[in-house]
Enzyme design. Structure first.
Site, PDB file in Angstrom:
ATOM      1  N   SER A  46      -3.695   9.006  -0.303  1.00  0.00           N
ATOM      2  CA  SER A  46      -4.450   9.941   0.543  1.00  0.00           C
ATOM      3  C   SER A  46      -4.270  11.358   0.020  1.00  0.00           C
ATOM      4  O   SER A  46      -5.018  12.263   0.404  1.00  0.00           O
ATOM      5  CB  SER A  46      -3.982   9.856   2.001  1.00  0.00           C
ATOM      6  OG  SER A  46      -2.572   9.908   2.082  1.00  0.00           O
ATOM      7  N   ASP A  84       2.048   4.282  -3.288  1.00  0.00           N
ATOM      8  CA  ASP A  84       0.740   3.630  -3.419  1.00  0.00           C
ATOM      9  C   ASP A  84       0.376   3.356  -4.877  1.00  0.00           C
ATOM     10  O   ASP A  84       0.550   4.217  -5.735  1.00  0.00           O
ATOM     11  CB  ASP A  84      -0.343   4.572  -2.864  1.00  0.00           C
ATOM     12  CG  ASP A  84      -0.939   4.074  -1.567  1.00  0.00           C
ATOM     13  OD1 ASP A  84      -0.859   2.863  -1.295  1.00  0.00           O
ATOM     14  OD2 ASP A  84      -1.484   4.916  -0.836  1.00  0.00           O
ATOM     15  N   LYS A 112       2.820  -0.249  -2.525  1.00  0.00           N
ATOM     16  CA  LYS A 112       1.709  -0.716  -1.674  1.00  0.00           C
ATOM     17  C   LYS A 112       0.474  -0.997  -2.521  1.00  0.00           C
ATOM     18  O   LYS A 112       0.052  -0.159  -3.320  1.00  0.00           O
ATOM     19  CB  LYS A 112       1.393   0.335  -0.602  1.00  0.00           C
ATOM     20  CG  LYS A 112       0.229  -0.074   0.307  1.00  0.00           C
ATOM     21  CD  LYS A 112       0.247   0.645   1.645  1.00  0.00           C
ATOM     22  CE  LYS A 112      -0.229   2.076   1.593  1.00  0.00           C
ATOM     23  NZ  LYS A 112      -1.630   2.232   1.158  1.00  0.00           N
ATOM     24  N   GLU A 114      -3.549  -2.243  -2.234  1.00  0.00           N
ATOM     25  CA  GLU A 114      -4.702  -2.513  -1.369  1.00  0.00           C
ATOM     26  C   GLU A 114      -5.423  -3.741  -1.901  1.00  0.00           C
ATOM     27  O   GLU A 114      -5.633  -3.846  -3.121  1.00  0.00           O
ATOM     28  CB  GLU A 114      -5.674  -1.322  -1.386  1.00  0.00           C
ATOM     29  CG  GLU A 114      -5.128  -0.104  -0.699  1.00  0.00           C
ATOM     30  CD  GLU A 114      -6.158   1.019  -0.573  1.00  0.00           C
ATOM     31  OE1 GLU A 114      -7.360   0.773  -0.757  1.00  0.00           O
ATOM     32  OE2 GLU A 114      -5.737   2.150  -0.286  1.00  0.00           O
ATOM     33  N   GLU A 181      -5.070  -1.493   8.461  1.00  0.00           N
ATOM     34  CA  GLU A 181      -5.753  -0.237   8.813  1.00  0.00           C
ATOM     35  C   GLU A 181      -7.078  -0.547   9.509  1.00  0.00           C
ATOM     36  O   GLU A 181      -7.888  -1.363   9.002  1.00  0.00           O
ATOM     37  CB  GLU A 181      -6.000   0.578   7.524  1.00  0.00           C
ATOM     38  CG  GLU A 181      -6.703   1.896   7.794  1.00  0.00           C
ATOM     39  CD  GLU A 181      -6.624   2.871   6.620  1.00  0.00           C
ATOM     40  OE1 GLU A 181      -5.887   2.602   5.659  1.00  0.00           O
ATOM     41  OE2 GLU A 181      -7.313   3.901   6.693  1.00  0.00           O
TER      42      GLU A 181
HETATM   43  O1  KIV Z   1      -2.734   6.628   1.298  1.00  0.00           O
HETATM   44  C1  KIV Z   1      -2.479   6.605   2.496  1.00  0.00           C
HETATM   45  O2  KIV Z   1      -2.155   7.610   3.132  1.00  0.00           O
HETATM   46  C2  KIV Z   1      -2.549   5.330   3.193  1.00  0.00           C
HETATM   47  C3  KIV Z   1      -2.482   5.360   4.695  1.00  0.00           C
HETATM   48  C4  KIV Z   1      -3.817   5.645   5.247  1.00  0.00           C
HETATM   49  C5  KIV Z   1      -1.913   4.120   5.245  1.00  0.00           C
HETATM   50  O3  KIV Z   1      -2.702   4.326   2.588  1.00  0.00           O
END
Ligand code: KIV
Length: 264
Positions: A46, A84, A112, A114, A181
């Site tokens: 994000s 991420d 993480k 996706e 989400e």
């Molecule tokens: O990148 C991020 O901030 C996220 C959140 C929305 C969970 O993946």
């Protein structure tokens, strides 16, 4: 706060104690958030939107994720760092392994990804290589161009069943955590009950093992109209530190998210 690891989070799930997670991108905020009691710091892609001003997370690169993970590490104290994988970073298993190596060497404890059920093979390979994975399901912002916007997922029976099956498959493949989400609260409740691993939600109702918010949303400084699931914890507070403390307290006591922050 004692050192947080995956066993700590697992034990919290078993005790029914809620996990507080926030996004963070630098050392200073990492320190403030850890001192406020946030257990998991998400170095979210994000940052492509809230720091870089893009209209999606797609432009974020692995070099940028590594840089911000390294910054967060400097202030994270005893919190767990979740980093991420950026857009297309897990397109092949080999590429994903190399990116995980860079992120974990920069300070991440868990990565993480996706995606969906197709991540199972990658997660198996990562688990074999000592990389714990949080699988991000539901509205996965990197796929905004496929979804045609930031839309609630899992509303139809078919979508809901597909999500539940994917979560089970990814857990069996070795995922250590799930993040969902923008899915209906009822679906999150089913998923959290079935999963043996912690389930963290954002726009997914109150029935999960923990919550995450983007820090700019939490502080009420994101420009434009806030999403339905956002609450401004800075309102009525005198300092940024107390806004984070207030968030942690609300997550722990179950007052956030309230019904108005979720989707039916
Ligand atoms: O990148 C991020 O901030 C996220 C959140 C929305 C969970 O993946």
């Amino acid at each position: 706060m004692t050192k947080i690891n995956l066993s700590t989070l697992q034990a919290m799930k078993q005790r029914g104690e809620k996990i507080a997670m926030t996004t963070v991108y630098d050392a200073c905020f990492a320190q403030v958030q850890t001192q406020a009691g946030v257990e998991v710091l998400l170095v979210g892609d994000s940052l492509g939107m809230v720091l870089q001003g893009n209209d999606s997370t797609v432009p974020v690169t692995i070099e940028q994720m590594v840089y911000h993970t390294r910054c967060v590490k400097q202030g994270a104290g005893n919190a767990l760092i979740l980093a991420d994988m950026p857009f297309m970073g897990a397109a092949t298993v080999e590429m994903c392994l190399s990116h995980c190596q860079q992120l974990m060497q920069a300070g991440a404890h868990i990565i993480k990804l996706e995606g969906d059920a197709w991540l199972a093979e990658t997660i198996q390979q990562l688990a074999r290589n000592g990389v714990p994975v949080c699988a991000h399901l539901g509205l996965t912002p990197q796929s905004v161009n496929v979804f045609g916007g930031y839309k609630v997922q899992g509303r139809s029976d078919v979508q809901a069943q597909t999500l539940l099956a994917a979560a089970q498959q990814l857990e069996e493949a070795g995922a250590a955590m799930l993040l969902v989400e923008c899915i209906p609260a009822e679906l999150t409740q089913k998923l959290t009950k079935r999963s043996k691993i912690p389930v963290i939600g954002i726009g997914a109702g109150p029935h999960c093992d923990g919550q995450v918010l983007v820090m700019h949303d939490l502080l009420g400084i994101t420009p434009g109209k806030p999403a339905r699931f956002v609450k401004n914890f800075m309102q009525g507070e005198e300092s940024i530190a107390s806004a984070f403390e207030n968030y942690v307290k609300a997550v722990k006591e179950g007052s956030f998210p309230a019904a108005e922050h979720g989707f039916e």
